[in-house]
Design an enzyme around this catalytic site. Structure first.
Site, PDB file in Angstrom:
ATOM      1  N   GLU A 175       0.849  -1.284  -0.209  1.00 21.19           N
ATOM      2  CA  GLU A 175       0.073  -0.029  -0.077  1.00 21.19           C
ATOM      3  C   GLU A 175       0.893   1.391   0.117  1.00 21.19           C
ATOM      4  O   GLU A 175       0.990   1.954   0.920  1.00 21.19           O
ATOM      5  CB  GLU A 175      -0.914  -0.015   1.107  1.00 21.19           C
ATOM      6  CG  GLU A 175      -1.951   1.085   1.081  1.00 21.19           C
ATOM      7  CD  GLU A 175      -2.843   1.394   2.335  1.00 21.19           C
ATOM      8  OE1 GLU A 175      -3.827   2.464   2.287  1.00 21.19           O
ATOM      9  OE2 GLU A 175      -2.539   0.831   3.511  1.00 21.19           O
ATOM     10  N   LYS A 212      -2.883  -2.206  -2.934  1.00 24.23           N
ATOM     11  CA  LYS A 212      -3.857  -1.300  -2.258  1.00 24.23           C
ATOM     12  C   LYS A 212      -3.228   0.257  -2.713  1.00 24.23           C
ATOM     13  O   LYS A 212      -2.248   0.552  -2.134  1.00 24.23           O
ATOM     14  CB  LYS A 212      -4.016  -1.263  -0.867  1.00 24.23           C
ATOM     15  CG  LYS A 212      -5.228  -0.336  -0.357  1.00 24.23           C
ATOM     16  CD  LYS A 212      -5.785  -0.734   1.028  1.00 24.23           C
ATOM     17  CE  LYS A 212      -6.763   0.373   1.524  1.00 24.23           C
ATOM     18  NZ  LYS A 212      -7.204  -0.093   2.772  1.00 24.23           N
TER      19      LYS A 212
END
Length: 296
Positions: A175, A212
């Site tokens: 992420e 993400k």
């Protein structure tokens, strides 16, 4: 790695709920839920209250495997129980794949980014996560400016830790968030995509990771990542957008599904009746699901 859970994440229709607010963000999450800071006097009491909030969400009939593929947990949530079962086990019994946030927060800004703080006890945490039935992990960096060196360092660090997680037999969610308020967000996203592609091309065998990412400024900016054979799934954070705005932007991106936190829980309140709570949660779940599976 659990093959049934792997297949659900890879092929399932739905989204991943982010229930992983930790340390510094917990008071804000509780405040949004209607719990004032004078309701607790220490960290233990605070985490008990946030676990009660998460338990209410997870046990709601509106929080179900028909719409929700997985849920990302905070470490303390993983170690606590719901109805006599560890949280990950309770989720798995509902057909929802459990993930764990493993980072320890962000370092100070340098070169337009915030790297993750060191994680010296990660191996022990990953071992405990496997014992608790966790499928995968999540770790967040923050990109504020289109600084090539800074973004490269973010991706280097993310994939270095991702390798450690893969070696432990878990699925890493990489992420590297691009701050949605960045003035040059689109430029940062282009640099980020190119850096991520370099690392994906170096994975071998049947290795895969998840990503993400912030919903991109230009629709389908991450299409090459979504289609990359080394990527199991790409999910998007809401990043401070309202739910309506995040859903609208998400619909423009083919193959991108949600992993929302604030946008999921924004209208939930500790003082709501169970009926009203379930109704509001169902509205959130249904709209986020729709934006994840029905594209423009």
């Amino acid at each position: 790695m659990n093959q049934q859970q792997f297949d659900k994440v890879k092929n399932g229709k739905g989204f991943i709920a982010a229930l992983d607010q930790s340390g510094g963000s917990t008071p804000k999450a509780l405040l949004g839920y209607g719990v004032q800071e004078d309701a607790y006097s220490n960290e233990d009491e605070m985490f008990t209250l946030v676990h009660e909030m998460r338990t209410r969400i997870i046990t709601s009939p509106s929080f179900n495997a028909d719409r929700i593929l997985g849920a990302i947990l905070f470490e303390q949530t993983m170690d606590r129980e719901i109805d006599g079962k560890y949280t990950a086990e309770y989720l798995a019994d509902k057909g929802i794949v459990p993930f764990l946030k493993v980072d320890k927060g962000l370092a100070d800004e340098k070169d337009g980014v915030q790297l993750m703080k060191p994680m010296p006890e990660l191996d022990q945490l990953l071992e405990r996560a496997k014992e608790r039935g966790i499928f995968g992990t999540k770790m967040r960096s923050n990109i504020l400016e289109p600084n090539e060196q800074g973004i490269k360092e973010v991706v280097d660090q993310q994939f270095e830790v991702g390798r450690q997680i893969l070696d432990a037999g878990l699925m890493p969610i990489i992420e590297p968030e691009v701050n949605v308020y960045s003035e040059n967000k689109a430029e940062s996203e282009k640099i980020l995509r190119e850096e991520i592609e370099k690392y994906l091309d170096q994975l071998t065998g049947d290795e895969q990771v998840m990503l993400k990412l912030s919903i991109p400024t230009h629709a389908n900016e991450y299409k090459s990542l979504i289609e990359h054979p080394r990527v199991l799934r790409v999910v998007a954070l809401s990043g401070g957008y309202s739910r309506d705005e995040a859903n609208e932007k998400l619909r423009e991106n083919e193959g991108l599904i949600a992993s929302f936190s604030r946008a999921l829980a924004a209208e939930l309140n500790v003082n709501q009746s169970d009926e009203e709570f379930d109704k509001k949660l169902k509205e959130a779940v249904d709209t986020i699901y729709d934006a994840s599976v029905n594209k423009k």
